[in-house]
Design a protein around this motif. Structure first.
Motif, short mmCIF file in Angstrom:
data_model
loop_
_atom_site.label_atom_id
_atom_site.label_comp_id
_atom_site.label_asym_id
_atom_site.label_seq_id
_atom_site.Cartn_x
_atom_site.Cartn_y
_atom_site.Cartn_z
N ILE A 279 50.94 -25.22 -47.33
CA ILE A 279 50.44 -25.90 -46.14
C ILE A 279 50.96 -27.33 -46.10
O ILE A 279 50.70 -28.13 -47.01
N ALA A 280 51.73 -27.65 -45.06
CA ALA A 280 52.12 -29.03 -44.76
C ALA A 280 51.33 -29.48 -43.53
O ALA A 280 50.83 -28.64 -42.76
N ARG A 281 51.21 -30.79 -43.34
CA ARG A 281 50.44 -31.30 -42.19
C ARG A 281 51.22 -32.41 -41.50
O ARG A 281 51.87 -33.22 -42.16
N VAL A 282 51.12 -32.42 -40.18
CA VAL A 282 51.86 -33.39 -39.39
C VAL A 282 51.25 -34.78 -39.53
O VAL A 282 50.08 -34.94 -39.90
N GLY A 283 52.05 -35.79 -39.21
CA GLY A 283 51.61 -37.18 -39.23
C GLY A 283 52.68 -38.05 -38.60
O GLY A 283 53.86 -37.68 -38.61
N GLY B 1 56.21 -31.99 -38.74
CA GLY B 1 56.65 -32.93 -37.72
C GLY B 1 55.75 -34.15 -37.61
O GLY B 1 54.90 -34.42 -38.46
N ALA B 2 55.96 -34.90 -36.54
CA ALA B 2 55.24 -36.15 -36.32
C ALA B 2 53.97 -35.98 -35.49
O ALA B 2 53.30 -36.95 -35.18
N GLY B 3 53.66 -34.74 -35.12
CA GLY B 3 52.51 -34.52 -34.24
C GLY B 3 52.88 -34.68 -32.78
O GLY B 3 52.01 -34.92 -31.94
N THR C 129 53.02 -25.46 -41.05
CA THR C 129 52.72 -26.87 -40.76
C THR C 129 51.52 -26.88 -39.83
O THR C 129 51.41 -26.08 -38.90
N ALA C 130 50.58 -27.78 -40.09
CA ALA C 130 49.26 -27.74 -39.46
C ALA C 130 48.83 -29.14 -39.06
O ALA C 130 49.46 -30.14 -39.44
N PRO C 131 47.74 -29.25 -38.29
CA PRO C 131 47.18 -30.57 -37.99
C PRO C 131 46.69 -31.27 -39.25
O PRO C 131 46.49 -30.64 -40.29
N PRO C 132 46.45 -32.58 -39.18
CA PRO C 132 45.88 -33.29 -40.33
C PRO C 132 44.49 -32.76 -40.67
O PRO C 132 43.79 -32.23 -39.81
#
Length: 481
Positions: free
Chosen positions: A14-18, A163-165, A213-216
């Motif tokens: 799991i990665a998260r955008v920011g 990604g950057a959201g 990739t997911a939300p924060p």
């Protein structure tokens, strides 16, 4: 011992955008590890959200099934390949019996899929970006949508960045009230992680992995009563694995601690669940008599707050209670949960990635939805150190398919699902750090409208972290004060 097989772990990462340009942190890799980034902040000095990076490792298994980590070095050549895709705009809605962008078909529908193609890194090429994917609407200029990048660390382990959201509508279409907005894109994605490994000149087969990739996660120390690990275990594990004797620490503690901590992110839960571990069955009965159904969260199947624990969770609670509270013998000096293992193990990585995700309601969910509960999507379930490893079958799942049915854009659903959907990653009410004792909670989203939240307001939100005064909100943008 010879190498029989090489596997990538975690099996699902799991990665998260920011929106931070340079700063990031590695996501949980060991069970119970919810430590904050090294500097204690989930935002950089410019108040931008750091990306959570998914790190993947290679483990060689011998004839006995004993794993040993493989790293880049003399005699070991490693090449990694990742393929991230966002297929949301061309997918069915997460609400039934309808389709996004229903006026599109054929090549025009495929143009809505953001697919930059696979990227590869190795000893000589240690970084690659997913920056060429485009979102193409009819009669609009193609919109380039970067989906993230991959890098290698110093030992040749793989780092996957989301990604950057980013989100938007090239046609300037208004947001749908149903959170399935036509003509919109975001940069959530998923796809396969593969590798080639050569040891002393000999190639070895590698069991591939998957990355989402997911939300924060805006409240990392707060767990969900039903974790994605719990939901997947109930749907995918063998009956023998599900009927194993319960452990208070592994099976009972996470449910009860999530209930205790929920008061930090939902004011309706604040008056309840003030017991201490270890909790006896009698104490638990008394608590439940006060609050009724627990967890008191939306199930996604109507308006009722009737989200059930999984059947496996319920059964283990019953067995534990009937046995009279067995196996309670830990060190009661815990401050923030059970001690974290010093070692990085394949089973620890598999579980850590999923136990910090939402397992209910999965309509649509935060990181992934009910798609991950379909047994036909998985290869044979291997066991590592007695724990199942849930590995998606690359022949049964297409890049982008795991997240295709998630909300579009994700920020709209994130904003709307308050107060009793996913209070761990999406807080409802919080107490800002430095508030006087007994201060009333404030709305986490500060009353932003949905358009404001979607178009950048989400980056101003604070993170609930564990401080000396307890679980409080930190890192909130100064504009929110």
């Amino acid at each position: 011992m010879g190498v029989v097989e090489v596997r990538i772990h975690p099996a699902i990462g799991i990665a998260r955008v920011g929106n931070s340009v340079d700063e990031y942190f590695i996501g949980p890799e060991r069970q119970w590890d919810r430590s904050a980034p090294a500097d204690g902040s989930y935002k950089d000095r410019s108040h931008r959200i750091k990306r959570q990076v998914a790190r993947f490792r290679l483990f060689a298994y011998d004839e006995r099934g004993v794993p040993t980590e493989l790293v880049e070095g003399p005699g070991v050549e490693i090449t990694w390949t990742v393929h991230l895709v966002n297929a949301k705009a061309a997918a069915r809605l997460f609400r039934p019996d309808s389709t996004r962008n229903s006026g599109y078909s054929g090549d025009a529908l495929r143009d809505l899929v953001i697919d930059p193609g696979p990227r590869t890194v190795d000893r000589l090429h240690r970084r690659a970006e997913f920056g060429t994917g485009k979102f193409i609407l009819k009669e609009c200029r193609p919109q380039r949508v970067p989906l993230g990048e991959i890098r290698l660390d110093d030992d040749g382990r793989l780092l996957v960045f989301g990604g950057a959201g980013a989100t938007g509508s090239p046609a300037h279409t208004s947001l749908s009230v149903q959170d399935d907005s036509d003509n919109w894109y975001d940069d959530i994605a998923d796809g396969p992680v593969t590798a080639t490994v050569r040891i002393n000149g000999a190639d070895h087969p590698v069991a591939g992995s998957w990355v989402i990739t997911a939300p924060p996660n805006f409240a990392p120390p707060v767990g969900s009563a039903i974790r994605l690990w719990d939901a997947m275990f109930d749907a995918l594990a063998t009956e023998q694995q599900k009927s194993a004797p319960p452990s208070y620490v592994d099976d009972i503690y996470p449910i009860l601690q999530a209930a205790i901590d929920s008061g930090a992110v939902a004011s309706v839960a604040k008056p309840h669940h003030h017991f201490r571990h270890p909790v006896s069955p009698r104490e638990l009965d008394e608590q439940l008599a006060k609050v009724g159904h627990m967890p008191r969260l939306a199930s996604g199947r109507g308006a009722a707050l009737d989200l059930p624990l999984t059947p496996t969770q319920k059964q283990r609670m019953r067995v534990w209670a009937k046995a009279g509270n067995p196996d309670i013998s830990w060190d009661m000096t815990w401050v923030d949960g059970p001690p974290v293992s010093k070692d990085f193990t394949p089973d620890g990585m598999d579980k850590a990635a999923l136990e910090n995700c939402v397992g209910g309601a999965l309509r649509p969910g935060i990181e992934a939805g009910e798609f991950l509960l379909e047994p036909a999507r998985y290869g044979p379930i291997e066991t590592v150190n007695g724990q199942p490893s849930f590995r998606l079958d690359h022949n049964q799942v297409e890049p982008g398919q795991v997240t295709a049915g998630m909300s579009l854009p994700w920020q709209a659903d994130f904003h709307a699902c308050n107060p009793l959907w996913w209070p761990a990653p999406r807080p409802g009410q919080v107490v800002p750090a430095g508030s006087p004792p007994g201060a009333a909670p404030v709305q986490w989203n500060r009353g932003y409208s949905r358009p404001v939240f979607v178009n950048g307001g989400w980056t101003r939100m604070g993170f609930v972290t564990r401080q000396a005064e307890g679980l409080v909100e930190t890192d909130s943008d100064p504009l929110n004060q």
